[in-house]
Scaffold this motif. Structure first.
Motif, PDB file in Angstrom:
ATOM      1  N   ALA A  55       0.846  -1.292   0.361  1.00  0.00           N
ATOM      2  CA  ALA A  55      -0.125   0.329   0.485  1.00  0.00           C
ATOM      3  C   ALA A  55       1.038   1.320   0.120  1.00  0.00           C
ATOM      4  CB  ALA A  55      -0.869   0.038   1.252  1.00  0.00           C
ATOM      5  N   ALA A  56       1.833   1.257   0.601  1.00  0.00           N
ATOM      6  CA  ALA A  56       2.836   1.989   0.867  1.00  0.00           C
ATOM      7  C   ALA A  56       3.376   2.924  -0.850  1.00  0.00           C
ATOM      8  CB  ALA A  56       4.035   2.268   1.965  1.00  0.00           C
ATOM      9  N   THR A  57       4.283   1.875  -1.440  1.00  0.00           N
ATOM     10  CA  THR A  57       4.231   1.520  -2.239  1.00  0.00           C
ATOM     11  C   THR A  57       3.420   2.385  -3.374  1.00  0.00           C
ATOM     12  OG1 THR A  57       6.175  -0.216  -2.087  1.00  0.00           O
ATOM     13  CG2 THR A  57       5.673   0.031  -4.534  1.00  0.00           C
ATOM     14  N   ILE A  58       2.272   1.629  -3.499  1.00  0.00           N
ATOM     15  CA  ILE A  58       1.167   2.750  -4.646  1.00  0.00           C
ATOM     16  C   ILE A  58       1.011   4.039  -4.109  1.00  0.00           C
ATOM     17  CG2 ILE A  58      -1.043   2.316  -5.061  1.00  0.00           C
ATOM     18  CD1 ILE A  58      -1.315  -1.289  -4.301  1.00  0.00           C
ATOM     19  N   GLN A  59       1.112   4.078  -3.077  1.00  0.00           N
ATOM     20  CA  GLN A  59       1.016   5.799  -2.273  1.00  0.00           C
ATOM     21  C   GLN A  59       2.139   6.382  -2.984  1.00  0.00           C
ATOM     22  OE1 GLN A  59      -2.136   7.039  -1.620  1.00  0.00           O
ATOM     23  NE2 GLN A  59      -2.754   5.307  -0.030  1.00  0.00           N
ATOM     24  N   ARG A  60       2.311   5.829  -3.169  1.00  0.00           N
ATOM     25  CA  ARG A  60       4.321   6.866  -3.018  1.00  0.00           C
ATOM     26  C   ARG A  60       3.778   7.454  -4.542  1.00  0.00           C
ATOM     27  NH1 ARG A  60       7.019   3.864   0.354  1.00  0.00           N
ATOM     28  NH2 ARG A  60       8.240   2.494  -1.574  1.00  0.00           N
ATOM     29  N   TRP A  61       3.823   5.751  -5.346  1.00  0.00           N
ATOM     30  CA  TRP A  61       3.882   5.769  -7.044  1.00  0.00           C
ATOM     31  C   TRP A  61       2.869   7.045  -7.389  1.00  0.00           C
ATOM     32  CZ3 TRP A  61       0.898   5.377 -11.486  1.00  0.00           C
ATOM     33  CH2 TRP A  61       1.022   5.181 -12.375  1.00  0.00           C
ATOM     34  N   LEU A  62       1.462   7.139  -7.369  1.00  0.00           N
ATOM     35  CA  LEU A  62       0.168   8.102  -6.917  1.00  0.00           C
ATOM     36  C   LEU A  62       0.250   9.387  -6.851  1.00  0.00           C
ATOM     37  CD1 LEU A  62      -2.281   6.003  -5.663  1.00  0.00           C
ATOM     38  CD2 LEU A  62      -2.009   5.890  -8.374  1.00  0.00           C
ATOM     39  N   LEU A 107       0.305   4.011 -15.723  1.00  0.00           N
ATOM     40  CA  LEU A 107      -0.226   5.940 -16.031  1.00  0.00           C
ATOM     41  C   LEU A 107      -1.368   4.540 -17.497  1.00  0.00           C
ATOM     42  CD1 LEU A 107       2.007   7.846 -16.631  1.00  0.00           C
ATOM     43  CD2 LEU A 107       0.427   8.219 -14.659  1.00  0.00           C
ATOM     44  N   VAL A 108      -2.367   5.893 -17.300  1.00  0.00           N
ATOM     45  CA  VAL A 108      -3.350   5.539 -18.357  1.00  0.00           C
ATOM     46  C   VAL A 108      -2.636   6.313 -19.634  1.00  0.00           C
ATOM     47  CG1 VAL A 108      -5.452   5.117 -19.192  1.00  0.00           C
ATOM     48  CG2 VAL A 108      -5.288   4.354 -17.433  1.00  0.00           C
ATOM     49  N   PRO A 109      -2.282   6.516 -20.580  1.00  0.00           N
ATOM     50  CA  PRO A 109      -1.701   7.010 -21.340  1.00  0.00           C
ATOM     51  C   PRO A 109      -2.909   7.907 -22.279  1.00  0.00           C
ATOM     52  CG  PRO A 109      -1.429   4.890 -22.625  1.00  0.00           C
ATOM     53  CD  PRO A 109      -1.366   4.898 -21.123  1.00  0.00           C
ATOM     54  N   TRP A 110      -4.565   7.023 -22.634  1.00  0.00           N
ATOM     55  CA  TRP A 110      -5.433   8.204 -23.262  1.00  0.00           C
ATOM     56  C   TRP A 110      -5.986   9.033 -22.391  1.00  0.00           C
ATOM     57  CZ3 TRP A 110      -4.502   2.992 -22.908  1.00  0.00           C
ATOM     58  CH2 TRP A 110      -5.282   2.752 -22.194  1.00  0.00           C
ATOM     59  N   ALA A 111      -5.878   9.198 -21.088  1.00  0.00           N
ATOM     60  CA  ALA A 111      -6.077   9.445 -20.039  1.00  0.00           C
ATOM     61  C   ALA A 111      -6.298  11.340 -19.942  1.00  0.00           C
ATOM     62  CB  ALA A 111      -6.712   9.304 -19.031  1.00  0.00           C
ATOM     63  N   LYS A 112      -7.416  12.046 -20.035  1.00  0.00           N
ATOM     64  CA  LYS A 112      -6.809  13.583 -19.930  1.00  0.00           C
ATOM     65  C   LYS A 112      -6.517  13.909 -18.757  1.00  0.00           C
ATOM     66  CE  LYS A 112     -11.029  14.648 -23.139  1.00  0.00           C
ATOM     67  NZ  LYS A 112     -12.456  15.460 -23.115  1.00  0.00           N
ATOM     68  N   PRO A 135      -4.172  13.225 -15.251  1.00  0.00           N
ATOM     69  CA  PRO A 135      -2.983  12.113 -14.411  1.00  0.00           C
ATOM     70  C   PRO A 135      -4.370  10.522 -14.147  1.00  0.00           C
ATOM     71  CG  PRO A 135      -1.778  14.157 -14.217  1.00  0.00           C
ATOM     72  CD  PRO A 135      -3.968  14.516 -14.920  1.00  0.00           C
ATOM     73  N   THR A 136      -4.288  10.011 -14.221  1.00  0.00           N
ATOM     74  CA  THR A 136      -4.784   8.538 -14.592  1.00  0.00           C
ATOM     75  C   THR A 136      -3.798   7.163 -13.926  1.00  0.00           C
ATOM     76  OG1 THR A 136      -6.437  10.025 -15.626  1.00  0.00           O
ATOM     77  CG2 THR A 136      -7.289   6.874 -14.953  1.00  0.00           C
ATOM     78  N   GLU A 150       3.978  10.849  -6.525  1.00  0.00           N
ATOM     79  CA  GLU A 150       4.846  10.858  -7.695  1.00  0.00           C
ATOM     80  C   GLU A 150       4.221  11.231  -9.193  1.00  0.00           C
ATOM     81  OE1 GLU A 150       7.740   7.608  -8.210  1.00  0.00           O
ATOM     82  OE2 GLU A 150       8.663   8.344  -5.429  1.00  0.00           O
ATOM     83  N   HIS A 151       3.079  10.596  -9.981  1.00  0.00           N
ATOM     84  CA  HIS A 151       2.710  10.782 -10.788  1.00  0.00           C
ATOM     85  C   HIS A 151       1.588  11.758 -10.538  1.00  0.00           C
ATOM     86  CE1 HIS A 151       4.973   7.230 -11.821  1.00  0.00           C
ATOM     87  NE2 HIS A 151       5.257   7.849 -12.458  1.00  0.00           N
ATOM     88  N   ARG A 152       1.207  12.349  -9.452  1.00  0.00           N
ATOM     89  CA  ARG A 152       0.377  13.821  -9.323  1.00  0.00           C
ATOM     90  C   ARG A 152      -1.406  12.845 -10.076  1.00  0.00           C
ATOM     91  NH1 ARG A 152       3.010  19.225 -10.658  1.00  0.00           N
ATOM     92  NH2 ARG A 152       4.562  18.849  -9.087  1.00  0.00           N
ATOM     93  N   ILE A 153      -1.125  11.385  -9.757  1.00  0.00           N
ATOM     94  CA  ILE A 153      -2.644  10.430 -10.111  1.00  0.00           C
ATOM     95  C   ILE A 153      -4.177  11.474  -9.643  1.00  0.00           C
ATOM     96  CG2 ILE A 153      -4.289   8.855  -9.941  1.00  0.00           C
ATOM     97  CD1 ILE A 153      -1.137   9.261 -11.955  1.00  0.00           C
ATOM     98  N   THR A 154      -5.141  11.903 -10.414  1.00  0.00           N
ATOM     99  CA  THR A 154      -6.310  12.202  -9.955  1.00  0.00           C
ATOM    100  C   THR A 154      -7.272  11.565  -9.806  1.00  0.00           C
ATOM    101  OG1 THR A 154      -6.520  12.816 -11.733  1.00  0.00           O
ATOM    102  CG2 THR A 154      -5.497  14.246 -10.865  1.00  0.00           C
TER     103      THR A 154
END
Length: 450
Positions: free
Chosen positions: A8-15, A89-94, A96-97, A17-21
């Motif tokens: 969970a901590a690894t996933i949270q850091r990745w999210l 990442l979802v590269p086609w998303a408008k 950061p997804t 770092e990539h400013r996921i919304t």
């Protein structure tokens, strides 16, 4: 910290770092489609996971269910637990997804036995128990076709950059591939962004039929890549004004589309390919693996040809396998052994259509090979002529395939009786629904002539 907390901590850091919304929480269903939920980033808790009805795993390709319940009648939830290794990442998303594949587990921690990823893991566990590591490399064929919302109208090849459709079949043509350069540029970019390891791109036999191969690797990771690759290619095609179809036989008069599976097996301790002896010659395990494929693939055909359309491809007139002859570098055979150095000796299973669920098709192929090694099955002699001139050895229809699957006790042992009966019931429901449809051929030739 325990493993789940670390994940969970690894996933949270990745999210972060990539400013996921947003997070797309995916599971592959029995057809290989992506099911799940889209969750705002601030609401996504990877430690808690999510919930989804267990019955989702029993859905047919039409969104229906078998008549019999194969999950509890109370329609309970199951937990979705994220697999951090699938975070992309979802590269086609408008915006950061992120997308992440989840595993399906019961609330007592048991793996949900109907989940395709868990099914593949189950088969891999037999190899692991014996100190073995299978390696696979899928090859995927697909068609680009013109957008046609009316399903009663036959599909047509799309217009390329020259504003014309292809004339005839253009096998291995570079210029024919270049007709769709814009599409393939995006496919490669988006696949690279997702860590999908693409190898070769070629033009196949059919009109606007393409093939893309993946680098070899561990089976679960490769099944994940096929799952995501199909989703990516469909999205790219739609954004360029056409469809990409992974039907096994989408167009009359054109070849079908396959997902060939190259397979080898390593010794976990040494990393040695057990299909080769120290002197470079084929090993007994190599021949036993082929023997197992020949013995059990007919019973497992419902995993390689899962829909009524799939059997249109398996014909001697469509350059697809009709039997399980094997040969060295013989593409007419259902089982081909390509030329390779001893350390890369492998068996190519050419039976699967590209319409398969990749987790189940890879699991079934490895299960048949495993049974062959366990039972020391001996294969037939390698074929040097055309296998298309040999007798037809495979089921011709989905209902026949289901009967053979249910009658195979060794496959039930490996896959689990409950999973096998559930899968068969899903296929029976799909076949019944198809059988209710009256085709244009029947109306054309029978309406006024019989």
């Amino acid at each position: 910290m325990n493993d789940s907390t670390t994940t969970a901590a690894t996933i949270q850091r990745w999210l972060d770092e990539h400013r996921i919304t947003e997070v797309e929480c995916l599971i592959p269903d029995m057809t290989g489609q992506a099911r799940g939920k889209i969750v705002p980033r601030h609401k996504y808790d990877p430690a808690a996971g999510l919930r989804l009805p267990e019955a989702v795993l029993t859905m047919t390709v039409t969104g229906d269910y078998p008549e019999q319940d194969f999950t509890p009648v109370a329609d309970p939830d199951m937990r979705l637990v994220p697999d951090a290794s699938t975070l992309r990442l979802v590269p086609w998303a408008k915006e950061p997804t992120a997308q992440i594949i989840h595993d399906c587990v019961h609330f007592d921690g048991r793996a949900a036995e109907l989940a395709p990823r868990n099914v593949l893991r189950r088969i891999l566990s037999f190899y692991e128990r014996d100190g073995l590591q299978p390696i696979v490399a899928p090859e995927m064929e697909f068609y680009l076709v013109e957008i046609e919302p009316d399903e009663d109208i036959p599909l047509k090849p799309p217009v390329g950059r020259t504003r014309r459709t292809e004339a005839g079949m253009q096998s291995f043509s570079i210029d024919a591939v270049n007709e769709y350069d814009d599409i393939f540029d995006v496919i490669y970019d988006w696949c690279e962004a997702q860590g999908l390891k693409l190898d070769t791109l070629i033009h196949e036999m059919g009109t606007a039929q393409m093939e893309i191969n993946l680098d070899h690797g561990e089976p679960l990771a490769l099944a994940d890549q096929v799952f995501l690759f199909k989703r990516t290619v469909r999205e790219v095609a739609i954004r360029h004004g056409m469809y990409a179809t992974f039907m096994a036989k989408p167009m009359q008069g054109q070849p079908g589309s396959a997902m060939h599976i190259h397979q080898s097996v390593l010794d976990r301790a040494s990393g040695r390919n057990i299909f080769s002896e120290a002197d470079g010659s084929p090993s007994p395990a190599f021949f036993h693996f082929i023997g197992g494929l020949q013995a059990y693939l007919p019973a497992a055909i419902a995993f390689f040809a899962p829909y009524v359309n799939s059997y249109r491809r398996l014909s001697r007139y469509t350059a697809a396998p009709i039997n399980l002859s094997w040969g060295y570098d013989n593409r007419t055979c259902g089982l081909r052994v390509p030329h390779s150095p001893p350390e890369a000796r492998r068996v190519e299973n050419r039976l699967a259509g590209v319409d398969v669920n990749p987790y189940l098709a890879i699991a079934a192929s490895l299960a048949c090979g495993y049974l062959g090694m366990r039972e020391r099955r001996q294969p037939s002699e390698p074929l040097t002529g055309s296998a298309y001139e040999q007798p037809h050895q495979l089921p011709r229809h989905l209902d026949d395939a289901i009967e053979r699957l249910l009658a195979c006790a060794p496959l039930a042992e490996l896959f689990g009786e409950h999973f096998l009966r559930t899968y068969a019931a899903i296929k029976e429901a799909e076949y019944r629904e198809y059988f209710d449809v009256i085709s244009p051929w029947e109306r054309r030739y029978l309406l006024l002539n019989v």
